[in-house]
Design a protein around this motif. Structure first.
Motif, PDB file in Angstrom:
ATOM      1  N   THR A  61       0.841  -1.198   0.000  1.00 41.28           N
ATOM      2  CA  THR A  61       0.000   0.000   0.000  1.00 41.28           C
ATOM      3  C   THR A  61       0.877   1.250   0.000  1.00 41.28           C
ATOM      4  N   ASN A  62       2.191   1.043  -0.099  1.00 38.84           N
ATOM      5  CA  ASN A  62       3.136   2.153  -0.007  1.00 38.84           C
ATOM      6  C   ASN A  62       3.821   2.405  -1.355  1.00 38.84           C
ATOM      7  N   ALA A  63       3.762   3.645  -1.822  1.00 40.55           N
ATOM      8  CA  ALA A  63       4.287   3.959  -3.160  1.00 40.55           C
ATOM      9  C   ALA A  63       5.808   3.767  -3.253  1.00 40.55           C
ATOM     10  N   ARG A  64       6.507   4.023  -2.152  1.00 42.14           N
ATOM     11  CA  ARG A  64       7.976   3.837  -2.192  1.00 42.14           C
ATOM     12  C   ARG A  64       8.334   2.363  -2.340  1.00 42.14           C
ATOM     13  N   VAL A  65       7.595   1.532  -1.633  1.00 46.91           N
ATOM     14  CA  VAL A  65       7.821   0.086  -1.740  1.00 46.91           C
ATOM     15  C   VAL A  65       7.523  -0.360  -3.171  1.00 46.91           C
ATOM     16  N   ALA A  66       6.400   0.129  -3.705  1.00 45.54           N
ATOM     17  CA  ALA A  66       6.031  -0.233  -5.076  1.00 45.54           C
ATOM     18  C   ALA A  66       7.125   0.196  -6.050  1.00 45.54           C
ATOM     19  N   GLU A  67       7.579   1.411  -5.909  1.00 37.32           N
ATOM     20  CA  GLU A  67       8.585   1.954  -6.821  1.00 37.32           C
ATOM     21  C   GLU A  67       9.875   1.130  -6.782  1.00 37.32           C
TER      22      GLU A  67
ATOM     23  N   GLY B 172      -6.618   0.088  -3.091  1.00 36.19           N
ATOM     24  CA  GLY B 172      -7.230   0.522  -4.353  1.00 36.19           C
ATOM     25  C   GLY B 172      -6.819   1.921  -4.788  1.00 36.19           C
ATOM     26  N   LEU B 173      -5.545   2.258  -4.632  1.00 33.07           N
ATOM     27  CA  LEU B 173      -4.969   3.573  -5.017  1.00 33.07           C
ATOM     28  C   LEU B 173      -5.472   4.721  -4.136  1.00 33.07           C
ATOM     29  N   LYS B 174      -6.136   4.360  -3.014  1.00 33.13           N
ATOM     30  CA  LYS B 174      -6.688   5.409  -2.138  1.00 33.13           C
ATOM     31  C   LYS B 174      -5.819   5.643  -0.910  1.00 33.13           C
ATOM     32  N   GLY B 175      -4.820   4.786  -0.688  1.00 32.52           N
ATOM     33  CA  GLY B 175      -4.002   4.897   0.522  1.00 32.52           C
ATOM     34  C   GLY B 175      -2.891   5.904   0.353  1.00 32.52           C
ATOM     35  N   ASP B 176      -1.909   5.577  -0.460  1.00 31.14           N
ATOM     36  CA  ASP B 176      -0.767   6.460  -0.696  1.00 31.14           C
ATOM     37  C   ASP B 176      -1.051   7.309  -1.930  1.00 31.14           C
ATOM     38  N   PRO B 177      -1.069   8.639  -1.772  1.00 30.60           N
ATOM     39  CA  PRO B 177      -1.441   9.500  -2.910  1.00 30.60           C
ATOM     40  C   PRO B 177      -0.478   9.394  -4.096  1.00 30.60           C
ATOM     41  N   ARG B 178       0.720   8.839  -3.865  1.00 29.48           N
ATOM     42  CA  ARG B 178       1.689   8.722  -4.979  1.00 29.48           C
ATOM     43  C   ARG B 178       1.590   7.393  -5.726  1.00 29.48           C
ATOM     44  N   MET B 179       0.743   6.492  -5.249  1.00 30.87           N
ATOM     45  CA  MET B 179       0.728   5.138  -5.824  1.00 30.87           C
ATOM     46  C   MET B 179       0.374   5.119  -7.314  1.00 30.87           C
TER      47      MET B 179
ATOM     48  N   SER C  57     -11.875   3.725  -7.221  1.00 34.74           N
ATOM     49  CA  SER C  57     -10.485   3.396  -7.601  1.00 34.74           C
ATOM     50  C   SER C  57     -10.289   3.553  -9.108  1.00 34.74           C
ATOM     51  N   LEU C  58     -11.298   3.166  -9.866  1.00 30.10           N
ATOM     52  CA  LEU C  58     -11.181   3.281 -11.327  1.00 30.10           C
ATOM     53  C   LEU C  58     -11.118   4.747 -11.756  1.00 30.10           C
ATOM     54  N   VAL C  59     -11.814   5.613 -11.024  1.00 35.43           N
ATOM     55  CA  VAL C  59     -11.756   7.053 -11.319  1.00 35.43           C
ATOM     56  C   VAL C  59     -10.327   7.562 -11.094  1.00 35.43           C
ATOM     57  N   ILE C  60      -9.714   7.138  -9.994  1.00 31.49           N
ATOM     58  CA  ILE C  60      -8.325   7.563  -9.704  1.00 31.49           C
ATOM     59  C   ILE C  60      -7.400   7.049 -10.814  1.00 31.49           C
ATOM     60  N   ALA C  61      -7.545   5.778 -11.154  1.00 32.38           N
ATOM     61  CA  ALA C  61      -6.681   5.173 -12.188  1.00 32.38           C
ATOM     62  C   ALA C  61      -6.845   5.912 -13.514  1.00 32.38           C
TER      63      ALA C  61
END
Ligand SMILES: Nc1nc2c(c(=O)[nH]1)N=C(COP(=O)(O)OP(=O)(O)O)CN2
Ligand SMILES: Nc1ccc(C(=O)O)cc1
Length: 272
Positions: free
Chosen positions: A95-101, A116-123, A159-163
């Motif tokens: 759920t963390n964008a740094r981990v994902a990156e 669903g892209l709602k946790g970390d604003p950078r995801m 989530s789809l709106v964010i994506a």
């Protein structure tokens, strides 16, 4: 339909490996490099079309907080260890964008975000920058308690709106079995209602991913307190998920789940 290059005309298996000792099912945890590689290779040999790496538990009923540096370290270690040994897409469950990156840089292909892209604003931005397909789980306040599957749909739409805003096109949707826990109905009834009505999610026209493996709703229904004893319950829930339209099943038990999926998919062909 395809996801991360994998053809979904038959339901597929995502094998789960956790490098998080706190994870709820201890049989899913690997912290030794040789065992980690051996498990990933065996999962693919047994028929997994994806490998999901988790470096921090997200179980809603456990104490799971660890420093983000620790999650990054575990995730990068695991992805690097298995990358050259498996030829299937690897997802990073975070759920963390740094981990994902960092995991994407280390060779992961897919972002699996239970918020669903709602946790970390950078995801969303990180996934977009890396051209990574995303798995979004239904996440947020649970409303409309009498109608779990439509609540799940509303949460997924957000989530789809964010994506969409970030131009991410390849998205698999996930009803988040075990995560949504309203005060009423009890979560095991909520999860059962969602699985019984999963076919409704087909209207999104996107890959549907479901993770039931050894989860607590199975414990509540069967009376099996230890996740190690929940395989039969998991396979039964898996068959129902596939019968109701799941394209990808996320599991700790690839071999047994693949047979279950094949049976459910074959029988489903003859549905009127
Ligand atoms: N997309 C998706 N991701 C998930 C899902 C799920 O249903 N869907 N379930 C999880 C629970 O399983 P795990 O073995 O990873 O448990 P842990 O959170 O305790 O590590 C963790 N991650
Ligand atoms: N991350 C999760 C781990 C476990 C469960 C569950 O047992 O219901 C749900 C979510």
């Amino acid at each position: 339909m395809k996801f991360a290059g994998v053809d979904l005309s038959e339901p597929r298996i995502m094998g789960v490996i956790n490098v998080s000792p706190e994870s709820f099912y201890k049989g899913s945890v690997r912290n030794d490099e040789e065992k980690l590689i051996e498990t990933a290779v065996k999962m693919v040999k047994d028929g997994a079309s994806f490998i999901d790496i988790g470096a921090k538990s997200t179980a809603p009923y456990l104490e799971t907080q660890i420093p983000v540096e620790e999650e990054v370290k575990r995730a990068v270690w695991a992805v690097k260890a298995i990358r050259d040994h498996v030829d299937v897409p690897i997802s990073i469950d975070t759920t963390n964008a740094r981990v994902a990156e960092e995991a994407l840089k280390a060779g992961a292909d897919i972002v699996n975000d239970v918020t669903g892209l709602k946790g970390d604003p950078r995801m969303a931005e990180i996934a977009k920058d890396h051209g990574a397909p995303v798995i979004v789980c239904a996440h947020g306040e649970v409303r409309n308690l009498s109608d779990p599957v439509h609540t799940v749909m509303d949460l997924l739409k957000e989530s789809l709106v964010i994506a969409e805003k970030y131009g991410i096109e390849e998205i698999a949707i996930d009803p988040a079995i075990g995560f949504l826990r309203p005060e009423w109905p009890p979560w095991y009834e909520w999860d059962s209602r969602v699985l019984a009505n999963l076919n409704v999610l087909k209207t999104f026209g996107r890959p549907i991913l479901v993770g039931v493996s050894r989860k607590s709703f199975i414990g509540a229904i069967t009376g099996r307190k230890d996740p190690a004893e929940r395989l039969a319950g998991s396979l039964s829930a898996t068959a129902i998920a596939v019968f109701n339209g799941a394209h990808i099943i996320r599991t700790h038990d690839v071999r047994e789940t693949l047979d279950t999926v094949k049976m459910a998919a074959f029988i489903k062909r003859f549905r009127p």
